[in-house]
Design a protein around this motif. Structure first.
Motif, short mmCIF file in Angstrom:
data_model
loop_
_atom_site.label_atom_id
_atom_site.label_comp_id
_atom_site.label_asym_id
_atom_site.label_seq_id
_atom_site.Cartn_x
_atom_site.Cartn_y
_atom_site.Cartn_z
N PRO A 17 0.80 -1.23 0.00
CA PRO A 17 0.00 0.00 0.00
C PRO A 17 0.83 1.28 0.00
N SER A 18 1.97 1.28 0.67
CA SER A 18 2.80 2.50 0.72
C SER A 18 3.35 2.83 -0.66
N ILE A 19 3.74 1.84 -1.43
CA ILE A 19 4.26 2.06 -2.78
C ILE A 19 3.14 2.60 -3.67
N ARG A 20 1.96 2.01 -3.57
CA ARG A 20 0.82 2.48 -4.37
C ARG A 20 0.45 3.92 -4.00
N HIS A 21 0.49 4.25 -2.71
CA HIS A 21 0.16 5.62 -2.28
C HIS A 21 1.17 6.62 -2.84
N LEU A 22 2.45 6.30 -2.77
CA LEU A 22 3.46 7.20 -3.35
C LEU A 22 3.27 7.34 -4.85
N GLN A 23 2.92 6.26 -5.53
CA GLN A 23 2.67 6.33 -6.98
C GLN A 23 1.49 7.26 -7.27
N ASP A 24 0.46 7.25 -6.43
CA ASP A 24 -0.67 8.17 -6.60
C ASP A 24 -0.22 9.62 -6.41
N LEU A 25 0.64 9.87 -5.41
CA LEU A 25 1.16 11.22 -5.19
C LEU A 25 1.96 11.70 -6.40
N ILE A 26 2.74 10.80 -6.99
CA ILE A 26 3.54 11.13 -8.17
C ILE A 26 2.61 11.41 -9.35
N ARG A 27 1.66 10.52 -9.58
CA ARG A 27 0.74 10.63 -10.72
C ARG A 27 -0.07 11.93 -10.69
N HIS A 28 -0.53 12.32 -9.49
CA HIS A 28 -1.36 13.51 -9.36
C HIS A 28 -0.55 14.79 -9.07
N LYS A 29 0.77 14.65 -9.00
CA LYS A 29 1.67 15.80 -8.72
C LYS A 29 1.26 16.54 -7.45
N THR A 30 0.93 15.77 -6.43
CA THR A 30 0.52 16.32 -5.15
C THR A 30 1.72 16.87 -4.39
N PRO A 31 1.67 18.10 -3.93
CA PRO A 31 2.78 18.63 -3.11
C PRO A 31 2.92 17.82 -1.83
N THR A 45 7.33 18.29 -5.03
CA THR A 45 6.53 17.21 -5.61
C THR A 45 7.44 16.05 -5.96
N LEU A 46 6.94 14.85 -5.73
CA LEU A 46 7.70 13.65 -6.08
C LEU A 46 7.63 13.42 -7.58
N HIS A 47 8.76 13.06 -8.18
CA HIS A 47 8.80 12.77 -9.61
C HIS A 47 8.91 11.29 -9.89
N TRP A 48 9.66 10.57 -9.10
CA TRP A 48 9.77 9.12 -9.25
C TRP A 48 10.28 8.51 -7.97
N GLN A 49 10.16 7.18 -7.91
CA GLN A 49 10.71 6.41 -6.78
C GLN A 49 11.32 5.14 -7.33
N ASP A 50 12.33 4.66 -6.66
CA ASP A 50 12.86 3.34 -6.96
C ASP A 50 13.12 2.64 -5.62
N LEU A 56 12.66 14.30 -5.55
CA LEU A 56 11.81 15.42 -5.17
C LEU A 56 12.18 16.65 -5.97
N SER A 57 11.17 17.28 -6.58
CA SER A 57 11.36 18.54 -7.27
C SER A 57 10.92 19.64 -6.33
N GLN A 58 11.84 20.52 -5.95
CA GLN A 58 11.52 21.58 -4.99
C GLN A 58 11.13 22.88 -5.68
N ALA A 59 11.59 23.12 -6.89
CA ALA A 59 11.24 24.34 -7.62
C ALA A 59 11.50 24.11 -9.11
N GLU A 60 10.72 24.80 -9.92
CA GLU A 60 10.87 24.72 -11.37
C GLU A 60 12.28 25.17 -11.76
N GLY A 61 12.92 24.39 -12.62
CA GLY A 61 14.25 24.76 -13.10
C GLY A 61 15.40 24.30 -12.23
#
Length: 79
Positions: A17-31, A45-50, A56-61
């Protein structure tokens, strides 16, 4: 560091469940706010996990911040 006797999966176990929850956060670009031991709280926002890291993306650019899973004590959605 992994010892010779320790067997670690090379792939994420998406049945967890924790992996699926993080994938949902990534998919929806939830802060999120991630509490990192020795650093404090990081927001973005999370971009990927392995198996070992979260990106983690903290700011654009800005480059992605890699967080070792073992150092992340809590992850909470901000949105």
């Amino acid at each position: 560091m992994q010892s010779f006797f320790e067997k670690r999966s090379a792939a994420l176990d998406t049945s967890q469940p924790s992996i699926r929850h993080l994938q949902d956060l990534i998919r929806h670009k939830t802060p999120v706010a991630i509490q990192v031991m020795g650093v404090g709280e990081l927001e973005g926002t999370l971009h990927w996990q392995d198996v070992a890291y979260l990106a983690l993306s903290q700011a654009e650019g800005r480059p992605l911040t890699l967080i070792n899973r073992a150092a992340a004590s809590t992850i909470r959605a901000l949105g």
